[in-house]
Design a protein around this motif. Structure first.
Motif, short mmCIF file in Angstrom:
data_model
loop_
_atom_site.label_atom_id
_atom_site.label_comp_id
_atom_site.label_asym_id
_atom_site.label_seq_id
_atom_site.Cartn_x
_atom_site.Cartn_y
_atom_site.Cartn_z
N SER A 33 0.80 -1.22 0.00
CA SER A 33 0.00 0.00 0.00
C SER A 33 0.83 1.27 0.00
O SER A 33 0.36 2.33 -0.40
N GLY A 34 2.08 1.18 0.47
CA GLY A 34 2.92 2.36 0.56
C GLY A 34 2.63 3.24 1.77
O GLY A 34 3.21 4.31 1.92
N LYS A 35 1.75 2.77 2.66
CA LYS A 35 1.42 3.55 3.85
C LYS A 35 2.50 3.38 4.91
O LYS A 35 3.18 2.36 4.98
N GLY A 36 2.64 4.42 5.74
CA GLY A 36 3.60 4.37 6.83
C GLY A 36 3.22 3.32 7.86
O GLY A 36 2.05 3.17 8.19
N LEU A 37 4.22 2.60 8.37
CA LEU A 37 3.99 1.57 9.39
C LEU A 37 4.36 2.13 10.77
O LEU A 37 5.51 2.50 11.00
N PRO A 38 3.40 2.17 11.69
CA PRO A 38 3.68 2.71 13.01
C PRO A 38 4.33 1.68 13.94
O PRO A 38 4.14 0.47 13.76
N TYR A 39 5.10 2.18 14.89
CA TYR A 39 5.64 1.40 16.00
C TYR A 39 6.49 0.21 15.56
O TYR A 39 6.48 -0.86 16.16
N VAL A 40 7.26 0.40 14.49
CA VAL A 40 8.19 -0.62 14.05
C VAL A 40 9.44 -0.56 14.93
O VAL A 40 9.99 0.52 15.17
N ASN A 41 9.88 -1.70 15.44
CA ASN A 41 11.12 -1.75 16.21
C ASN A 41 12.32 -1.67 15.27
O ASN A 41 12.43 -2.46 14.34
N ILE A 42 13.20 -0.70 15.54
CA ILE A 42 14.34 -0.43 14.66
C ILE A 42 15.60 -0.38 15.50
O ILE A 42 15.66 0.37 16.48
N GLY A 43 16.60 -1.15 15.15
CA GLY A 43 17.83 -1.09 15.93
C GLY A 43 18.87 -2.07 15.46
O GLY A 43 18.66 -2.85 14.53
N ILE A 44 20.01 -2.04 16.14
CA ILE A 44 21.08 -3.00 15.92
C ILE A 44 20.89 -4.10 16.95
O ILE A 44 20.97 -3.84 18.16
N ARG A 45 20.60 -5.28 16.49
CA ARG A 45 20.19 -6.37 17.38
C ARG A 45 21.24 -6.65 18.47
O ARG A 45 22.44 -6.74 18.20
N ASN A 46 20.72 -6.73 19.69
CA ASN A 46 21.52 -7.06 20.89
C ASN A 46 22.59 -6.02 21.23
O ASN A 46 23.49 -6.30 22.01
N LYS A 47 22.48 -4.81 20.66
CA LYS A 47 23.44 -3.75 20.98
C LYS A 47 22.83 -2.70 21.92
O LYS A 47 23.48 -1.72 22.26
N ASN A 48 21.56 -2.92 22.33
CA ASN A 48 20.87 -1.97 23.22
C ASN A 48 20.89 -0.56 22.65
O ASN A 48 21.10 0.43 23.38
#
Length: 275
Positions: A33-48
């Protein structure tokens, strides 16, 4: 004179640290759909080190230059996880990451003829002097606490989740309820691909989340997690969760961060189930 030199030195050190940091600013989109996805977890895994996208899918992630060869992971409930090298992301203009929705697999439900009973599994009590609070961490990010729930092989329907919340600054806050498989004594993969995000009151103490609309069944032990999703301009440390002495609790400091086990106190959190 020496005081002015020392002050100048601190300023130069601060400038150098800022110059050596990497800042990624972009948006996570639903691929079809191209719609923005809310509350996606974003990070470098296990790097806190991580963040979460806002209601429009926008995110800002800053991290040290020393992590420029690492990989950023984007993880959302109900979507295929995506991992992209930092150097590739930094070259995308505009910076957009698209996630593909997972194919839903029907859960197997075992119907039993015996009379089913309603039970409470987890930590149902609390002590006024015991609280779960996040450790100090720079930047806008989530934090999460979890309890181990022993099902003991019984066919189980999850009816509701319960936690004790309080705040002196906020009347309510946004939370996500997560259910994880047991991975060698720590929360592992998601038990179900259900996005359970709700705004909960922080003034009434015990709160309840109805899980029946999600149709969740299991026969395995699992972890019940509550993830705080701070909004823009909101103090991340404004929320406390009730607890009690004894037992164990589990927490992580950031999106996709490493889980840590704490022995000696447990989170006031339980599920009501039908078995």
């Amino acid at each position: 004179m020496s005081k002015h030199i020392f002050t100048l030195l601190l300023a130069l050190l601060a400038f150098g640290a800022e110059a050596q940091s990497i800042k990624l600013q972009g948006r996570v989109l639903e691929q079809v759909s191209g719609k923005g996805l809310p509350y996606v977890n974003i990070g470098i895994r296990n790097k806190n080190l991580g963040t979460a996208s806002d209601e429009q899918g926008k995110f800002i992630l800053s991290f040290p230059q020393s992590l420029q060869h690492d990989t950023i992971t984007f993880s959302a409930v109900g979507y295929e996880e995506v991992s992209v090298p930092v150097q590739e992301l930094s070259q995308r203009q505009p910076l957009e990451v698209k996630l593909l929705e997972k194919v839903n697999m029907l859960q197997e439900v075992v119907v039993q003829s015996r009379n089913l009973k309603t039970r409470k599994l987890g930590v149902t009590g609390r002590l006024p002097v015991v609280w779960g609070n996040p450790e100090h961490h720079e930047g806008k990010d989530v934090y999460e606490f979890a309890n181990f729930i022993a099902v003991k092989g019984r066919a189980t329907e999850l009816l509701s989740a319960h936690f004790y919340l309080t705040s002196q600054k906020l009347d309510s806050a946004l939370f996500r309820i997560n259910l994880y498989k047991n991975n060698n004594g720590l929360p592992g993969e998601r038990l179900v691909e259900k996005s359970i995000v709700q705004r909960l009151t922080t003034k009434d103490g015990w709160i309840s989340i109805n899980l029946q609309p999600y149709g969740i069944y299991t026969g395995d032990d699992f972890f019940l997690g509550i993830e705080y999703l701070p909004g823009d301009g909101v103090d991340k440390y404004a929320i406390s969760l009730g607890g009690k002495l004894g037992g164990s609790s589990y927490s992580r400091k950031s999106s996709l961060g490493a889980w840590e086990k704490f022995v000696g106190a447990s989170l006031s959190g339980y599920v009501t189930v039908r078995q």
